[in-house]
Write a protein that holds these residues in place. Structure first.
Motif, PDB file in Angstrom:
ATOM      1  N   MET A 238       0.956   6.817   4.730  1.00 34.52           N
ATOM      2  CA  MET A 238       1.803   7.633   5.599  1.00 34.52           C
ATOM      3  C   MET A 238       2.357   8.898   4.930  1.00 34.52           C
ATOM      4  SD  MET A 238       3.467   4.690   8.008  1.00 34.52           S
ATOM      5  CE  MET A 238       4.523   5.729   8.993  1.00 34.52           C
ATOM      6  N   PRO A 239       2.854   8.814   3.687  1.00 34.94           N
ATOM      7  CA  PRO A 239       3.338  10.056   3.059  1.00 34.94           C
ATOM      8  C   PRO A 239       2.198  11.048   2.810  1.00 34.94           C
ATOM      9  CG  PRO A 239       4.092   8.126   1.845  1.00 34.94           C
ATOM     10  CD  PRO A 239       3.078   7.649   2.826  1.00 34.94           C
ATOM     11  N   ILE A 240       1.003  10.522   2.604  1.00 33.37           N
ATOM     12  CA  ILE A 240      -0.148  11.407   2.361  1.00 33.37           C
ATOM     13  C   ILE A 240      -0.544  12.141   3.650  1.00 33.37           C
ATOM     14  CG2 ILE A 240      -2.631  11.355   1.849  1.00 33.37           C
ATOM     15  CD1 ILE A 240      -1.666   9.021  -0.198  1.00 33.37           C
ATOM     16  N   VAL A 241      -0.549  11.379   4.741  1.00 32.08           N
ATOM     17  CA  VAL A 241      -0.838  12.003   6.040  1.00 32.08           C
ATOM     18  C   VAL A 241       0.232  13.064   6.351  1.00 32.08           C
ATOM     19  CG1 VAL A 241      -1.118  11.576   8.505  1.00 32.08           C
ATOM     20  CG2 VAL A 241      -2.006   9.934   6.864  1.00 32.08           C
ATOM     21  N   ALA A 242       1.481  12.736   6.021  1.00 28.73           N
ATOM     22  CA  ALA A 242       2.571  13.701   6.247  1.00 28.73           C
ATOM     23  C   ALA A 242       2.312  14.986   5.467  1.00 28.73           C
ATOM     24  CB  ALA A 242       3.915  13.091   5.840  1.00 28.73           C
ATOM     25  N   ARG A 243       1.819  14.839   4.233  1.00 31.88           N
ATOM     26  CA  ARG A 243       1.506  15.992   3.392  1.00 31.88           C
ATOM     27  C   ARG A 243       0.421  16.866   4.038  1.00 31.88           C
ATOM     28  NH1 ARG A 243       0.006  17.441  -2.002  1.00 31.88           N
ATOM     29  NH2 ARG A 243      -0.451  19.664  -1.682  1.00 31.88           N
ATOM     30  N   LEU A 244      -0.630  16.219   4.542  1.00 29.55           N
ATOM     31  CA  LEU A 244      -1.712  16.973   5.194  1.00 29.55           C
ATOM     32  C   LEU A 244      -1.187  17.740   6.406  1.00 29.55           C
ATOM     33  CD1 LEU A 244      -3.640  15.244   3.398  1.00 29.55           C
ATOM     34  CD2 LEU A 244      -5.232  15.293   5.334  1.00 29.55           C
TER      35      LEU A 244
ATOM     36  N   SER B 265      -3.881  15.530  11.779  1.00 27.79           N
ATOM     37  CA  SER B 265      -4.283  14.265  11.168  1.00 27.79           C
ATOM     38  C   SER B 265      -3.732  13.081  11.942  1.00 27.79           C
ATOM     39  CB  SER B 265      -3.728  14.185   9.735  1.00 27.79           C
ATOM     40  OG  SER B 265      -3.906  15.409   9.060  1.00 27.79           O
ATOM     41  N   GLU B 266      -4.482  11.983  11.905  1.00 21.88           N
ATOM     42  CA  GLU B 266      -3.995  10.735  12.482  1.00 21.88           C
ATOM     43  C   GLU B 266      -4.233   9.612  11.494  1.00 21.88           C
ATOM     44  OE1 GLU B 266      -5.360   9.614  16.442  1.00 21.88           O
ATOM     45  OE2 GLU B 266      -5.888  11.702  16.828  1.00 21.88           O
ATOM     46  N   ILE B 267      -3.376   8.587  11.618  1.00 27.81           N
ATOM     47  CA  ILE B 267      -3.671   7.347  10.922  1.00 27.81           C
ATOM     48  C   ILE B 267      -3.862   6.309  12.013  1.00 27.81           C
ATOM     49  CG2 ILE B 267      -1.178   6.980  10.637  1.00 27.81           C
ATOM     50  CD1 ILE B 267      -1.815   5.374   8.148  1.00 27.81           C
ATOM     51  N   TYR B 268      -4.922   5.505  11.928  1.00 21.57           N
ATOM     52  CA  TYR B 268      -5.125   4.520  12.990  1.00 21.57           C
ATOM     53  C   TYR B 268      -3.962   3.537  12.943  1.00 21.57           C
ATOM     54  CZ  TYR B 268      -7.607   1.923  16.523  1.00 21.57           C
ATOM     55  OH  TYR B 268      -7.944   1.336  17.714  1.00 21.57           O
ATOM     56  N   PRO B 269      -3.271   3.308  14.065  1.00 22.85           N
ATOM     57  CA  PRO B 269      -1.999   2.579  13.972  1.00 22.85           C
ATOM     58  C   PRO B 269      -2.116   1.098  13.635  1.00 22.85           C
ATOM     59  CG  PRO B 269      -2.472   3.190  16.265  1.00 22.85           C
ATOM     60  CD  PRO B 269      -3.497   3.861  15.418  1.00 22.85           C
ATOM     61  N   GLU B 270      -3.240   0.446  13.973  1.00 22.53           N
ATOM     62  CA  GLU B 270      -3.364  -0.984  13.656  1.00 22.53           C
ATOM     63  C   GLU B 270      -4.494  -1.222  12.652  1.00 22.53           C
ATOM     64  OE1 GLU B 270      -2.938  -0.358  17.151  1.00 22.53           O
ATOM     65  OE2 GLU B 270      -1.083  -1.495  17.516  1.00 22.53           O
ATOM     66  N   PRO B 271      -4.331  -2.229  11.777  1.00 24.12           N
ATOM     67  CA  PRO B 271      -5.409  -2.539  10.826  1.00 24.12           C
ATOM     68  C   PRO B 271      -6.494  -3.382  11.490  1.00 24.12           C
ATOM     69  CG  PRO B 271      -3.495  -3.943  10.391  1.00 24.12           C
ATOM     70  CD  PRO B 271      -3.122  -3.050  11.538  1.00 24.12           C
ATOM     71  N   VAL B 272      -7.134  -2.839  12.509  1.00 20.43           N
ATOM     72  CA  VAL B 272      -8.183  -3.588  13.223  1.00 20.43           C
ATOM     73  C   VAL B 272      -9.532  -3.369  12.546  1.00 20.43           C
ATOM     74  CG1 VAL B 272      -6.967  -3.509  15.431  1.00 20.43           C
ATOM     75  CG2 VAL B 272      -8.523  -1.643  14.812  1.00 20.43           C
ATOM     76  N   LYS B 273     -10.563  -3.999  13.099  1.00 18.87           N
ATOM     77  CA  LYS B 273     -11.910  -3.904  12.521  1.00 18.87           C
ATOM     78  C   LYS B 273     -12.352  -2.445  12.362  1.00 18.87           C
ATOM     79  CE  LYS B 273     -14.141  -8.253  13.867  1.00 18.87           C
ATOM     80  NZ  LYS B 273     -13.830  -8.652  15.257  1.00 18.87           N
ATOM     81  N   MET B 274     -13.040  -2.191  11.243  1.00 13.61           N
ATOM     82  CA  MET B 274     -13.445  -0.813  10.933  1.00 13.61           C
ATOM     83  C   MET B 274     -14.339  -0.252  12.031  1.00 13.61           C
ATOM     84  SD  MET B 274     -12.484   1.380   8.888  1.00 13.61           S
ATOM     85  CE  MET B 274     -11.264   0.088   8.624  1.00 13.61           C
ATOM     86  N   LYS B 275     -15.135  -1.093  12.641  1.00 12.13           N
ATOM     87  CA  LYS B 275     -16.052  -0.627  13.686  1.00 12.13           C
ATOM     88  C   LYS B 275     -15.253   0.005  14.835  1.00 12.13           C
ATOM     89  CE  LYS B 275     -19.860  -2.124  16.509  1.00 12.13           C
ATOM     90  NZ  LYS B 275     -19.995  -3.128  17.557  1.00 12.13           N
ATOM     91  N   LYS B 276     -14.154  -0.636  15.174  1.00 12.88           N
ATOM     92  CA  LYS B 276     -13.336  -0.130  16.279  1.00 12.88           C
ATOM     93  C   LYS B 276     -12.712   1.215  15.901  1.00 12.88           C
ATOM     94  CE  LYS B 276      -9.886  -1.527  19.643  1.00 12.88           C
ATOM     95  NZ  LYS B 276      -8.830  -2.468  20.041  1.00 12.88           N
ATOM     96  N   GLN B 277     -12.269   1.329  14.650  1.00 11.40           N
ATOM     97  CA  GLN B 277     -11.640   2.576  14.216  1.00 11.40           C
ATOM     98  C   GLN B 277     -12.667   3.707  14.187  1.00 11.40           C
ATOM     99  OE1 GLN B 277      -8.787   2.264  10.979  1.00 11.40           O
ATOM    100  NE2 GLN B 277      -8.676   0.040  11.164  1.00 11.40           N
ATOM    101  N   MET B 278     -13.886   3.372  13.745  1.00 10.55           N
ATOM    102  CA  MET B 278     -14.939   4.388  13.700  1.00 10.55           C
ATOM    103  C   MET B 278     -15.337   4.827  15.101  1.00 10.55           C
ATOM    104  SD  MET B 278     -15.661   5.297  10.729  1.00 10.55           S
ATOM    105  CE  MET B 278     -15.290   4.813   9.058  1.00 10.55           C
ATOM    106  N   SER B 279     -15.345   3.878  16.024  1.00  8.73           N
ATOM    107  CA  SER B 279     -15.775   4.252  17.367  1.00  8.73           C
ATOM    108  C   SER B 279     -14.670   5.060  18.053  1.00  8.73           C
ATOM    109  CB  SER B 279     -16.194   3.013  18.168  1.00  8.73           C
ATOM    110  OG  SER B 279     -15.201   2.630  19.071  1.00  8.73           O
ATOM    111  N   TYR B 280     -13.419   4.822  17.635  1.00  5.31           N
ATOM    112  CA  TYR B 280     -12.316   5.672  18.122  1.00  5.31           C
ATOM    113  C   TYR B 280     -12.536   7.115  17.664  1.00  5.31           C
ATOM    114  CZ  TYR B 280      -7.483   7.541  18.344  1.00  5.31           C
ATOM    115  OH  TYR B 280      -6.363   8.309  18.584  1.00  5.31           O
ATOM    116  N   ALA B 281     -12.846   7.284  16.365  1.00  2.00           N
ATOM    117  CA  ALA B 281     -13.101   8.629  15.828  1.00  2.00           C
ATOM    118  C   ALA B 281     -14.290   9.280  16.534  1.00  2.00           C
ATOM    119  CB  ALA B 281     -13.340   8.564  14.324  1.00  2.00           C
ATOM    120  N   ASP B 282     -15.317   8.468  16.777  1.00  2.00           N
ATOM    121  CA  ASP B 282     -16.501   8.985  17.468  1.00  2.00           C
ATOM    122  C   ASP B 282     -16.171   9.491  18.854  1.00  2.00           C
ATOM    123  OD1 ASP B 282     -18.720   9.045  15.921  1.00  2.00           O
ATOM    124  OD2 ASP B 282     -19.271   6.939  16.270  1.00  2.00           O
TER     125      ASP B 282
END
Lengths: 455, 455
Positions: free
Chosen positions: B379-385, B392-409
């Motif tokens: 979070m502090p790193i994202v704040a810096r960016l 910038s976004e940080i995916y809010p939940e630690p869910v499966k990487m596939k889901k996070q990648m498909s969100y980005a897609d």
């Protein structure tokens, strides 16, 4: 000939006000985008069936209703017309109404576009809303709301980021603020601990007045509403909480030891404080148990923002809700959102002199016009400046210099360029600083770099 | 539970559409400001008395009327109600209507704020308008207009600058356009020269069809309207004009030798061409005698813009008028203005692939979320960016990487940052390019400069 007017409670915004309003909206837009929020817009009119029943009886009354086109009385019998029932009449003669807030249209949007949306969906929306309220100082019938919400994620990271957004927006405005934080689950825990979990609203309404009327009057109010002395004595320790945010939470933990919901609320608040500690917030963050806005829909975090250097109510607020789209039959979408009060922020920035000067947002330089040939000489030069991004004007008529100067004055244009025969012969430009009155003769390149440096 | 809908002819704008619409509006705003035009906004609702009678009978019918709050039937007797006269009823039950265009509200604004305005007044206004038209492809009941006008100046410099504005806006869009130019005084001169100065509209309406139906059918139409063969033979030479703009004007000068008004129109057109020649316009400028829009109010220059690479009607237009505010009792304010058709420009830019890519306007980088602790680290790193201006976004939940990648897609976020144990131990960041699939390990500074360079 009629003397024109505008509807009461509505406003024209002239160029100076617009520049300031754009400064506010653009700042908010930019910060929202920086956090991945994406803009949407919904139509000015919604079906009345979408709006009615969503804002309480008072809200229904305050909706602006649009008369059906064509024969608006088509669906009304003679008997219905003569009944003169205002509500029944409006329902039959109007099927559309003006947007009353941004939340219901957002919920409607999410339901209608469900299949296209990728969750979590971060949306922001900056649009006017209309309410047929009695107009009064600072209250208008047409005003903008600036909402951001994220739905489809229960992570408290969202709450933390929304606090960062608030901090960043007011940091950019140069406005010192205090953010008040509470949690509806803690309020529920307090009601539970006093033995009156069923009277959450009565208790919070009373607590809300603590600072204004003092503990005894708060208790009198609760007694008059049927609270027993035993219940009040259980409430007393909550009112006596003092110290830092962390100290308050430590005391709360003990006081709410038996309330599962209360403990959950404390955990949520702690998560937020822990993560905010990792960040470099400028705003003051204060846990305030008397904060009790939006209790009819907020289910978790509740927050509100006050300006430290101006006497003004809340200038921003928000919270977590459980079920945005349930009203339209789509359950289970939790969300959290905030909103900025643009009109109040405008007043505060104006009072504190925090708006950029007009010179920074309006025309940067006026080229005086001495003659038709002069204008023809200047036009390609003005075009060159504009291509360099310098906001420039040439006075369109070769009228008296006094009139051209007073035009620059009243529009607060900081520089005027004068080009006479001598300047043309030497390819130079006399630049007059309208504030100091000083003049200097510059080449075109020097003129451009001088004016570019002003930004 | 009701399935929500929106009123017909109205639209929701999702994030991608909004980003594109903002690109259009922001470009127009910036160019207007570069030329010293200043923004105003008027209320969504105007008094019906301000609007009625300004747009013809058809326009009155197409106004959206807002039902009076409270008892809307108050001013109607039983007899009036039972009469069911739609127009009379609306006049008594509604005192407000929705803005139908930006010109009448601007005229109303000028009259009401006359004493605060410095002339010449350059204003622009970008707001929605509403018309209860039958919705059809490309025609909506709510749509934006983007007008700029300068009033209180008769100088033709204004016409030249408005052409520069049009050129600059379409240059920024990367859209090749042709600007058609005409002058109402020339049209009047032609009518005069055929001996039918009283039939300006009939003649121009017929000329307008020249390209589509040919000279003989144009003449048939005029014959059917009572024009004599002698009159038609006098009209013929005007239809036969060919060559460059200058050649056309040379021929016109002879043909209109006896028409004072015609000569004045030619002079005005020549002034514009002479001054445009001094400037570096990219758009093609064509004198077109068949251009005859807005003849009920334009008195001098008339212009219209067409895209060269798309089959689409006019995407911008404007002209000079003599008396903006006469309808409200303030005579003598001449002006000239233009308007951009945002919806049509949208369609053309989309068809030609001229919008900036989503990657350029949306979130630039998504930080994947592997765990709660991971998020706290990031979070502090994202704040810096974000402080560096990187969306910038940080995916809010630690869910499966596939889901996070498909969100980005699906949001077309071009980069994803992955931080596992190894990265944390070495204070590095794995940056994945979502298009190429390539990954590289970077320090924080390198990450920031890599992402900043993408813009």
């Amino acid at each position: 000939m009629q003397k024109p007017t505008i509807p009461k409670g509505m406003r024209d915004f002239g160029p100076v006000e617009m520049a300031r309003r754009n400064y506010i909206f653009d700042t908010i837009r930019q910060v929202y985008a920086l956090y991945g929020y994406r803009q949407i817009e919904t139509p000015t009119m919604e079906q009345l069936s979408t709006l009615l029943g969503k804002y309480g009886e008072e809200g229904d009354r305050l909706l602006f209703k649009v008369l059906n086109s064509g024969d608006a009385l088509r669906d009304l019998s003679d008997e219905e017309l003569l009944e003169r029932n205002a509500i029944h009449f409006a329902n039959k003669a109007c099927e559309k109404g003006l947007r009353y807030d941004l939340t219901v249209p957002f919920a409607r949007y999410v339901v209608m576009h469900r299949s296209e949306l990728t969750l979590p969906f971060r949306r922001y929306q900056i649009q006017p809303v209309w309410r047929a309220d009695r107009p009064q100082k600072g209250r208008y019938r047409e005003f903008y709301q600036c909402d951001a919400d994220v739905i489809g994620s229960t992570s408290l990271i969202n709450e933390v980021e929304l606090l960062e957004i608030i901090d960043e927006v007011f940091r950019r405005f140069g406005l010192r603020v205090r953010i008040l934080l509470n949690n509806r689950k803690i309020l529920a825990g307090i009601a539970e601990a006093t033995g009156r979990g069923d009277r959450l609203i009565d208790i919070t309404t009373a607590i809300d007045k603590l600072e204004k009327i003092g503990e005894e009057k708060v208790f009198d109010e609760l007694r008059s509403k049927g609270f027993t002395e035993d219940e009040l004595s259980k409430l007393r320790p909550f009112l006596a909480l003092t110290g830092s945010n962390r100290e308050k939470l430590t005391q709360l933990k003990e006081l709410l030891a038996t309330s599962e919901e209360g403990q959950k609320g404390i955990e949520e608040l702690e998560y937020i404080l822990d993560h905010i500690d990792l960040l470099d917030l400028k705003a003051e963050l204060v846990v305030d148990l008397s904060l009790a806005r939006g209790l009819s829909y907020y289910t978790g975090a509740i927050l509100e923002v006050k300006a430290l250097d101006a006497a003004m109510g809340s200038i921003s607020g928000g919270g977590r809700y459980d079920n945005l789209t349930g009203i339209f039959g789509l359950d289970g979408l939790s969300g959290v959102g905030i909103s900025f009060g643009a009109d109040r922020i405008y007043d505060v920035l104006l009072e504190l002199g925090l708006f950029p000067s007009e010179a920074e947002i309006g025309t940067q330089v006026l080229f005086a016009n001495f003659s038709e040939e002069d204008a023809a000489y200047l036009m390609p030069i003005v075009a060159r400046l504009r291509r360099e991004g310098i906001r420039s004007e040439i006075y369109p008529e070769p009228v008296k210099m006094k009139k051209q100067m007073s035009y620059a004055d009243s529009l607060k244009i900081p520089f005027v360029v004068l080009v006479g025969e001598e300047e043309r012969a030497t390819s130079t430009f006399t630049l007059k600083d309208m504030q100091s009155g000083q003049q200097e003769k510059l080449t075109l390149d020097a003129l451009i770099s001088h004016l570019s440096a002003q930004h």
